[in-house]
Write a protein that holds these residues in place. Structure first.
Motif, mmCIF file in Angstrom:
data_model
loop_
_atom_site.group_PDB
_atom_site.id
_atom_site.type_symbol
_atom_site.label_atom_id
_atom_site.label_comp_id
_atom_site.label_asym_id
_atom_site.label_seq_id
_atom_site.Cartn_x
_atom_site.Cartn_y
_atom_site.Cartn_z
ATOM 1 N N ALA A 105 -2.720 9.245 -8.527
ATOM 2 C CA ALA A 105 -2.708 8.953 -7.090
ATOM 3 C C ALA A 105 -3.956 9.513 -6.418
ATOM 4 O O ALA A 105 -4.545 8.868 -5.534
ATOM 5 C CB ALA A 105 -1.450 9.539 -6.454
ATOM 6 N N GLN A 106 -4.372 10.707 -6.827
ATOM 7 C CA GLN A 106 -5.582 11.309 -6.245
ATOM 8 C C GLN A 106 -6.812 10.461 -6.538
ATOM 9 O O GLN A 106 -7.685 10.299 -5.682
ATOM 10 C CB GLN A 106 -5.756 12.728 -6.770
ATOM 11 C CG GLN A 106 -4.762 13.728 -6.190
ATOM 12 C CD GLN A 106 -4.910 15.122 -6.791
ATOM 13 O OE1 GLN A 106 -4.931 15.287 -8.007
ATOM 14 N NE2 GLN A 106 -5.017 16.133 -5.939
ATOM 15 N N ILE B 100 2.512 6.557 -3.818
ATOM 16 C CA ILE B 100 2.825 7.823 -3.135
ATOM 17 C C ILE B 100 4.325 7.944 -2.942
ATOM 18 O O ILE B 100 4.909 9.026 -3.129
ATOM 19 C CB ILE B 100 2.103 7.894 -1.766
ATOM 20 C CG1 ILE B 100 0.601 7.641 -1.940
ATOM 21 C CG2 ILE B 100 2.348 9.246 -1.120
ATOM 22 C CD1 ILE B 100 -0.096 8.606 -2.866
ATOM 23 N N GLN C 51 -6.762 7.177 -7.235
ATOM 24 C CA GLN C 51 -6.612 5.881 -6.567
ATOM 25 C C GLN C 51 -6.964 5.948 -5.086
ATOM 26 O O GLN C 51 -7.552 5.022 -4.537
ATOM 27 C CB GLN C 51 -5.178 5.378 -6.730
ATOM 28 C CG GLN C 51 -4.933 4.028 -6.074
ATOM 29 C CD GLN C 51 -3.557 3.484 -6.380
ATOM 30 O OE1 GLN C 51 -2.834 4.026 -7.210
ATOM 31 N NE2 GLN C 51 -3.183 2.403 -5.715
ATOM 32 N N TYR C 52 -6.626 7.062 -4.429
ATOM 33 C CA TYR C 52 -6.846 7.183 -2.986
ATOM 34 C C TYR C 52 -8.000 8.134 -2.656
ATOM 35 O O TYR C 52 -8.053 8.701 -1.573
ATOM 36 C CB TYR C 52 -5.552 7.643 -2.304
ATOM 37 C CG TYR C 52 -4.460 6.615 -2.401
ATOM 38 C CD1 TYR C 52 -4.440 5.497 -1.567
ATOM 39 C CD2 TYR C 52 -3.464 6.708 -3.374
ATOM 40 C CE1 TYR C 52 -3.451 4.525 -1.675
ATOM 41 C CE2 TYR C 52 -2.472 5.744 -3.489
ATOM 42 C CZ TYR C 52 -2.470 4.658 -2.635
ATOM 43 O OH TYR C 52 -1.494 3.697 -2.753
ATOM 44 N N MET D 17 -5.173 10.463 3.093
ATOM 45 C CA MET D 17 -4.272 10.585 1.954
ATOM 46 C C MET D 17 -4.788 11.617 0.963
ATOM 47 O O MET D 17 -3.998 12.324 0.313
ATOM 48 C CB MET D 17 -4.089 9.229 1.274
ATOM 49 C CG MET D 17 -2.954 9.205 0.258
ATOM 50 S SD MET D 17 -1.346 9.694 0.940
ATOM 51 C CE MET D 17 -0.997 8.304 2.027
ATOM 52 N N THR D 18 -6.088 11.724 0.829
ATOM 53 C CA THR D 18 -6.672 12.738 -0.052
ATOM 54 C C THR D 18 -6.294 14.140 0.407
ATOM 55 O O THR D 18 -5.923 15.004 -0.403
ATOM 56 C CB THR D 18 -8.210 12.605 -0.089
ATOM 57 O OG1 THR D 18 -8.551 11.360 -0.703
ATOM 58 C CG2 THR D 18 -8.838 13.737 -0.879
ATOM 59 N N LYS E 263 0.834 -1.196 0.000
ATOM 60 C CA LYS E 263 0.000 0.000 0.000
ATOM 61 C C LYS E 263 0.870 1.246 0.000
ATOM 62 O O LYS E 263 1.928 1.279 0.617
ATOM 63 C CB LYS E 263 -0.907 -0.001 1.245
ATOM 64 C CG LYS E 263 -2.095 0.942 1.130
ATOM 65 C CD LYS E 263 -3.074 0.730 2.274
ATOM 66 C CE LYS E 263 -4.313 1.593 2.094
ATOM 67 N NZ LYS E 263 -5.263 1.439 3.218
ATOM 68 N N TYR E 264 0.420 2.263 -0.710
ATOM 69 C CA TYR E 264 1.081 3.572 -0.809
ATOM 70 C C TYR E 264 2.383 3.552 -1.610
ATOM 71 O O TYR E 264 3.152 4.517 -1.545
ATOM 72 C CB TYR E 264 1.323 4.172 0.585
ATOM 73 C CG TYR E 264 0.077 4.316 1.408
ATOM 74 C CD1 TYR E 264 -1.020 5.029 0.930
ATOM 75 C CD2 TYR E 264 -0.039 3.718 2.665
ATOM 76 C CE1 TYR E 264 -2.187 5.149 1.668
ATOM 77 C CE2 TYR E 264 -1.202 3.832 3.415
ATOM 78 C CZ TYR E 264 -2.268 4.544 2.911
ATOM 79 O OH TYR E 264 -3.432 4.662 3.652
ATOM 80 N N ASP F 86 -9.639 7.415 0.531
ATOM 81 C CA ASP F 86 -8.766 7.498 1.710
ATOM 82 C C ASP F 86 -8.709 8.960 2.149
ATOM 83 O O ASP F 86 -7.997 9.774 1.565
ATOM 84 C CB ASP F 86 -7.378 6.973 1.345
ATOM 85 C CG ASP F 86 -6.443 6.863 2.547
ATOM 86 O OD1 ASP F 86 -6.522 7.725 3.439
ATOM 87 O OD2 ASP F 86 -5.604 5.936 2.558
#
Length: 291
Positions: A220-221, A170, A223-224, A230-231, A166-167, A227
């Protein structure tokens, strides 16, 4: 065959009184096979192995070293940036230690050993910034500082056995942003526009790098999006990115190395904090206003 527990020994004794020697051989063979399978599976479950996170953390540390090396030149040997360079060199060694600790098997250990040799050369070169003492830095040292992290990054990109997690995206985003900034400061530190440092090994073209970073950030924005923590972190990164984007695109026209350096540091720290806090489940990360 491993020793049986007391209850298993009793059952085994009672069972063997009623079966033939041939049947006993079959039973024992099956138990032996089961034991061997169990032995084979247990290490795999607790096995250390190199992860994408390990590789991205190490690559990020390499670009941090390059960034601080060139920033030290830009800031005419300032002790503040000399200290930052020492700190990031220490971080690169720690990141390599994590890789070494997680390497499993001869292939992974050899992979890490190769990286370790190159890191030693890289650290020696990075420590060779003589701007404070002599007012300039040797062009061969600059060449090594520019080329060695790119060589290590290529080697890590070619490594196919890393375990995902995960991540990872990022971490990759952070490393790419730091690489862009290290290139920006390389150009800002060199009156010849970066050409005096030797070959084009590992050099970035900002016309391609800027949209590539934005594509990665947007992905990434998305995908998460679910979250929350993370957002918020990625939204902070997006806001700060807007402040430096044009400087990245038009770096020859309006060089602002200190601004790029500071904002990149803030963005990378925001993403690192978000990963750390999201992974611990202790508290959701909070981020303040843009500085």
């Amino acid at each position: 065959m491993p020793a049986l527990g007391r209850r298993d020994q009793t059952k085994n004794k009672q069972f063997t009184t009623t079966i033939s020697d041939q049947e006993k051989g079959v039973v024992m063979g099956k138990r032996l096979l089961g034991s061997l399978l169990a032995i084979a599976l247990l290490p795999a479950q607790g096995m250390a192995a190199i992860t994408n996170a390990d590789l991205e953390e190490f690559e990020l540390s390499l670009w941090k070293v390059r960034t601080n090396f060139h920033m030290l030149t830009v800031m005419a040997g300032s002790e503040i940036y000399a200290s930052d360079l020492k700190r990031t060199i220490s971080q690169s060694r720690q990141a390599l230690s994590e890789l070494r600790a997680n390497a499993e098997g001869s292939e992974e250990r050899q992979f890490v050993a190769d990286l370790e040799k190159e890191l030693t050369l890289y650290v020696d070169a990075a420590r060779g910034n003589t701007m404070a003492e002599q007012g300039y830095t040797n062009a061969y040292i600059i060449k090594d500082v520019n080329e060695l992290p790119a060589m290590m990054a290529d080697k890590m990109d070619a490594f196919e056995n890393a375990t995902g997690g995960k991540y990872d995206e990022i971490r990759e985003l952070s490393a790419y942003l730091q690489r862009m900034t290290s290139e920006y400061l390389n150009v800002a530190a060199d009156p010849a526009g970066g050409m005096a440092s030797g070959s084009d090994e590992g050099r970035l073209d900002f016309k391609n790098a800027v949209p590539e970073f934005e594509k990665m950030l947007e992905a990434a924005q998305k995908q998460y999006a679910g979250d929350e923590a993370m957002t918020r972190a990625l939204n902070q990164v997006a806001v700060k990115w807007k402040f430096i984007r044009q400087s990245m695109v038009k770096f020859y026209e309006n060089a602002v190395p200190f601004l790029i350096y500071r904002y990149t540091r803030q963005m990378v720290e925001t993403m690192e904090q978000a990963i750390s806090l999201a992974s611990t489940d202790i508290a959701k990360p909070t981020f303040g206003p843009v500085e």
